[in-house]
Scaffold this active site. Structure first.
Site, short mmCIF file in Angstrom:
data_model
loop_
_atom_site.label_atom_id
_atom_site.label_comp_id
_atom_site.label_asym_id
_atom_site.label_seq_id
_atom_site.Cartn_x
_atom_site.Cartn_y
_atom_site.Cartn_z
N ALA A 27 0.89 -1.19 -0.19
CA ALA A 27 0.16 0.06 0.13
C ALA A 27 0.92 1.23 0.15
CB ALA A 27 -0.93 0.15 1.31
N ASP A 58 -8.74 2.14 8.77
CA ASP A 58 -9.90 2.76 9.47
C ASP A 58 -9.92 4.24 8.85
OD1 ASP A 58 -7.00 3.20 10.66
OD2 ASP A 58 -7.98 4.86 11.60
N TYR A 73 -5.47 9.66 1.04
CA TYR A 73 -4.97 8.43 1.48
C TYR A 73 -6.34 7.57 1.59
CZ TYR A 73 -3.86 4.50 4.33
OH TYR A 73 -3.70 3.30 5.12
#
Length: 324
Positions: free
Chosen positions: A76, A118, A142
């Site tokens: 990522a 989250d 993001y």
């Protein structure tokens, strides 16, 4: 089961499994290489130098040729603030790269576990932890890119498990715990945000949980059970603020002779950043417990293990330097 239960011995050839992990130097990928595995199982981590997930053909080739029984996408773009200035790169990795992995898994008939965050939530929920079905509303580039990655995985890979986690730390890589220990040596006082709430999660605990999920998906008699797939939350049990986490880090380090800098609670407004963070990042992890029987240790327990390891490594390094 608790995620730290020992795996039973399974030595037959029929029980050999290979897990292919996209990501090599990141916290979760590193922890996956270090965690215990069922007998006959192996993990192969693939970094960008070997296969960049933004290259669809390269991803398809390695998934097809690896012989993997299951794929974990731990690769990522995680530079949250930098993503505000280069969102196209964040989307190339977190959305398009995730899509390439998911499509390749579907083509090879291989189940996929995809790591998310989250930050897909806006953090405005008051009085409750976020459940998997709660509406998402990311506030940062993001977060938007990771939400897009989730949707790409859902669209391309029928047998997928998306695992959202939060506040990851560990003895490797860049994370809040390591940053605090470094800054604590350099500054007499630190101002730490005390109005953002979340659950610190050890990379080691994530790795053990992922292996437990993989085992259930591949080995359990009900391996075709659709309830094993979908979206899940996993994070350390309990919650705190960044200030609370910092205080605990230095309290634990003090047992090893580390100093306690002056800690000053500040508000988010006192520490502006390019990317907006969720105020409430607490995740409800009950679904993972119900479906897989996996629960995380209390966050303080895992944090102690990490700080103890980091302090022991620092002490050893200091002794080596003195002897040199």
């Amino acid at each position: 089961m608790k995620i730290n239960e020992a795996y039973p011995a399974e030595n037959s050839l029929a029980n050999r499994r290979l897990i292919l992990v996209f990501g090599h130097s990141g916290q979760v990928a590193t922890a996956l290489r270090e965690t215990g595995l069922p007998a006959g199982w192996s993990v192969r981590t693939v970094g960008r130098a070997e296969t960049d997930i933004v290259d669809a053909a390269a991803v398809e080739k390695i998934v097809a040729s690896s012989g993997a029984d299951l794929v974990i996408n731990a690769a990522a773009y995680t530079a949250v603030d930098r993503a505000e200035g280069e969102p196209e790169l964040a989307f190339a990795v977190n959305r398009d790269g995730a899509a390439h992995v998911a499509r390749s898994c579907a083509a090879a008939g291989v189940p996929l576990i995809h790591i998310s965050t989250d930050y897909v939530f806006d953090g405005k929920a008051s009085g409750h932890a976020y459940r998997e079905g709660d509406p998402i509303n990311p506030l940062s580039a993001y977060g938007v890119s990771k939400a897009a990655g989730e949707n790409a995985v859902r669209a391309a890979a029928p047998r997928h498990a998306i695992v959202r986690t939060s506040w990851i730390y560990g003895p490797h890589g860049q994370n809040f715990v390591r940053t605090m220990l470094r800054l604590g040596q350099a500054r007499p006082e630190l101002g730490i945000v005390d109005d953002q709430y979340g659950s610190p999660t050890a990379a080691a605990d994530i790795a053990v949980a992922l292996i437990a999920m993989a085992k259930r998906i591949l080995v359990a008699p009900a391996s075709g059970d659709s309830s094993l797939f979908g979206t899940f939350h996993f994070c350390g049990t309990g919650w705190t603020t960044w200030y609370g986490l910092a205080y605990e880090v230095f309290s634990l380090a003090s047992a090893h002779g580390g100093g306690m800098p002056g800690l000053r609670p500040i508000s988010t407004l006192d520490y502006p950043t390019p990317a907006v963070r969720p105020v409430n990042s607490v995740l409800n992890c009950q679904r993972l417990a119900d479906v897989y029987g996996i629960t995380a240790p209390p966050w303080r327990t895992s944090l102690k293990d990490c700080v103890d390891k980091l302090c022991a490594e620092a002490s050893l390094a200091a002794k080596v330097e003195e002897a040199a």
